[in-house]
Write an enzyme that holds these catalytic residues in place. Structure first.
Site, PDB file in Angstrom:
ATOM      1  N   ASP A 187       7.199  -2.330  -8.799  1.00 21.49           N
ATOM      2  CA  ASP A 187       6.461  -1.200  -9.392  1.00 21.49           C
ATOM      3  C   ASP A 187       4.969  -1.283  -9.103  1.00 21.49           C
ATOM      4  O   ASP A 187       4.152  -0.790  -9.881  1.00 21.49           O
ATOM      5  CB  ASP A 187       6.696  -1.134 -10.914  1.00 21.49           C
ATOM      6  CG  ASP A 187       8.168  -1.132 -11.280  1.00 21.49           C
ATOM      7  OD1 ASP A 187       8.896  -0.312 -10.707  1.00 21.49           O
ATOM      8  OD2 ASP A 187       8.568  -1.958 -12.121  1.00 21.49           O
ATOM      9  N   GLY A 189      12.770   2.318  -7.199  1.00 20.15           N
ATOM     10  CA  GLY A 189      12.332   3.704  -7.270  1.00 20.15           C
ATOM     11  C   GLY A 189      10.884   3.823  -6.836  1.00 20.15           C
ATOM     12  O   GLY A 189      10.022   3.089  -7.309  1.00 20.15           O
ATOM     13  N   HIS A 190      10.616   4.719  -5.897  1.00 17.47           N
ATOM     14  CA  HIS A 190       9.259   4.965  -5.438  1.00 17.47           C
ATOM     15  C   HIS A 190       8.850   6.373  -5.853  1.00 17.47           C
ATOM     16  O   HIS A 190       9.544   7.341  -5.551  1.00 17.47           O
ATOM     17  CB  HIS A 190       9.156   4.843  -3.914  1.00 17.47           C
ATOM     18  CG  HIS A 190       9.315   3.441  -3.417  1.00 17.47           C
ATOM     19  ND1 HIS A 190       9.559   3.135  -2.105  1.00 17.47           N
ATOM     20  CD2 HIS A 190       9.272   2.260  -4.072  1.00 17.47           C
ATOM     21  CE1 HIS A 190       9.648   1.820  -1.965  1.00 17.47           C
ATOM     22  NE2 HIS A 190       9.483   1.277  -3.148  1.00 17.47           N
ATOM     23  N   GLN A 244      11.257  -3.668  -4.775  1.00 23.62           N
ATOM     24  CA  GLN A 244      10.942  -4.647  -5.828  1.00 23.62           C
ATOM     25  C   GLN A 244       9.679  -5.456  -5.467  1.00 23.62           C
ATOM     26  O   GLN A 244       8.840  -4.964  -4.734  1.00 23.62           O
ATOM     27  CB  GLN A 244      12.144  -5.565  -6.099  1.00 23.62           C
ATOM     28  CG  GLN A 244      13.309  -4.890  -6.788  1.00 23.62           C
ATOM     29  CD  GLN A 244      14.344  -4.344  -5.836  1.00 23.62           C
ATOM     30  OE1 GLN A 244      14.525  -4.822  -4.732  1.00 23.62           O
ATOM     31  NE2 GLN A 244      15.041  -3.316  -6.247  1.00 23.62           N
TER      32      GLN A 244
END
Length: 442
Positions: free
Chosen positions: A13, A40-41, A225
């Site tokens: 993140d 998730g980007h 990650q």
């Protein structure tokens, strides 16, 4: 021309998606080399938000070929949903701009079922996985019991494999976890359908990379990650199930290490973590809540609130070593605006001893207390800064402190979520390149 790897230096993140999107403009090929849809980007382009889980964020640029490497574990349903959502937004995903390795392992329904059942059974001692089946899929890969993209293209092979695999998986689900077994016929039909949809996208990523490299093209390798979620080098067992470090770019895409030119480490200006696990600089107070609120620290994949804390340079310095970083990209610097005093963790106090590296033992890390250096904050708005000279003096001092402690220069500074809210001090694609002194035939 150069080949550049992008990795996270913390617990994920860090804002890799924005940096990948930024650098993808100069890349010809963008490769995702590990992880799955547990990543998730989030990107903001022209005021519009995009969330990617599997497709490299370079897909937002025209005339680029995005690749999903063999090191990824792929949920085909999620991928197709992502493709369709982008299509609805006017961004067509076709075999012209997306290539999927035939060697990529497939996440199956029993992987998700086992993932959720294990977390449920562990109760309070749960790892905090996303429940997407990532770990069980990697387990089957290592156990030589996996299903790969090419298996989805052959009904006889897929049927035979499913019959054998489900016999074992259903036994575990039913007899150990007390969960309902899964039916092979329904899975076979569903995944053969996925295979037909993805058939035009399947190919040999390694071969394409060899041609691209020989042709002097720019290649960008995108990790998911962060370094401290690496299965070997992270805060085990509170880690992901793949190697998140830069070396995995080679294994996870099929290119040799001598072809790489630069490794850019993404550092959030503070530290966050999702799920369970030790977090020495965590702030369980109003300051931590302020960082969460202002930084919008909620998972792009799960929506879970992220744990927040001061910047931990012990964590970052371990990443410098593990990845061989040639530069840093500092993100979310604007979130710190308005905070009168900032702290940077420079070491740990562990049971009376000073440590300057992350200990391997979980109990030791949990006992660590950060040693902080304090720095004055700033009140000036950073959102319109586009060069080093635009930054306030105290902001420059904060950045210089990061460089001095890590021994690595900051090459990119993000001062807001949009693509243009960025200061580029040094472009990693302008690094010296192996292509300048080597030539070879395909």
């Amino acid at each position: 021309m150069a080949n550049v790897i992008i990795v996270g230096t913390q617990w994920g993140d860090e804002g890799k998606g924005k940096v990948v999107d930024l650098l993808a403009e100069q890349a010809d090929f963008i490769v995702r080399f590990q992880g799955g849809n547990n990543a998730g980007h989030t990107l903001v382009v022209n005021g519009k938000k995009y969330i990617f889980h599997l497709i490299p964020s370079g897909i937002l640029h025209k005339d680029k070929l995005c690749m999903i490497g063999n090191g990824v574990v792929l949920d085909p349903g999620v991928l197709i949903e992502e493709m369709d959502r982008l299509g609805e937004a006017g961004l067509s995903v076709t075999p012209v701009n997306l290539l999927i390795s035939l060697y990529t392992h497939i996440i199956m329904p029993y992987h998700r079922a086992l993932d959720l059942a294990r977390e449920k059974k562990k109760g309070r001692s749960a790892i905090g996985t996303t429940g997407r089946g990532i770990g069980p899929c990697y387990e089957d890969k290592v156990a030589r019991n996996g299903i790969r993209v090419h298996d989805l293209l052959d009904s006889a092979v897929l049927s035979e494999k499913l019959t054998v695999i489900l016999d074992e998986k259903n036994f575990i689900l039913r007899n150990y976890f007390g969960e309902a077994p899964l039916g092979p016929a329904e899975i076979l039909d569903e995944y053969l359908g996925y295979g037909e949809r993805l058939r035009p996208f399947a190919g040999n990523v390694s071969q394409q990379l060899q041609k691209a490299d020989a042709g002097g093209r720019n290649i960008l390798f995108e990790g998911a990650q962060g370094t401290h979620l690496d299965i070997d080098h992270g805060t085990y067992p509170y880690v992901t199930s793949s190697n998140t470090v830069a070396g995995s770019a080679c294994c996870g895409s099929g290119i040799g290490p001598t072809r790489m030119d630069a490794v850019l480490g993404i550092v959030k200006a503070y530290t966050t973590r999702v799920g369970s696990g030790p977090f020495p600089s965590e702030l369980l107070n109003d300051t931590g809540e302020h960082l969460r609120k202002v930084g919008g620290e909620f998972g792009a994949t799960t929506g879970r609130p992220r744990r927040c804390g001061w910047l931990d340079m012990v964590v970052v310095n371990s990443s410098v070593r593990l990845n061989g970083l040639s530069g840093l990209a500092l993100t979310k610097l604007d979130v710190l605006t308005g905070m009168p005093m900032l702290k940077i963790g420079v070491a740990y106090n562990c049971r009376g001893s000073r440590l300057e590296l992350v200990p391997a033992e979980l109990a030791a890390l949990e006992a660590c207390e950060p040693v902080f250096e304090e720095m004055p904050g700033w009140d000036e708005d950073l959102g319109k800064a586009r060069s080093w000279t635009d930054l306030p003096q105290n902001t420059k001092k904060y950045i210089k402190a990061i460089e001095e402690i890590s021994g690595v220069h900051v090459h990119i500074i993000s001062v807001g979520p949009s693509r243009d809210a960025t200061i580029i001090i040094k472009n990693p694609f302008n690094e010296g390149t192996h292509k300048e002194h080597t030539s070879r035939k395909i």
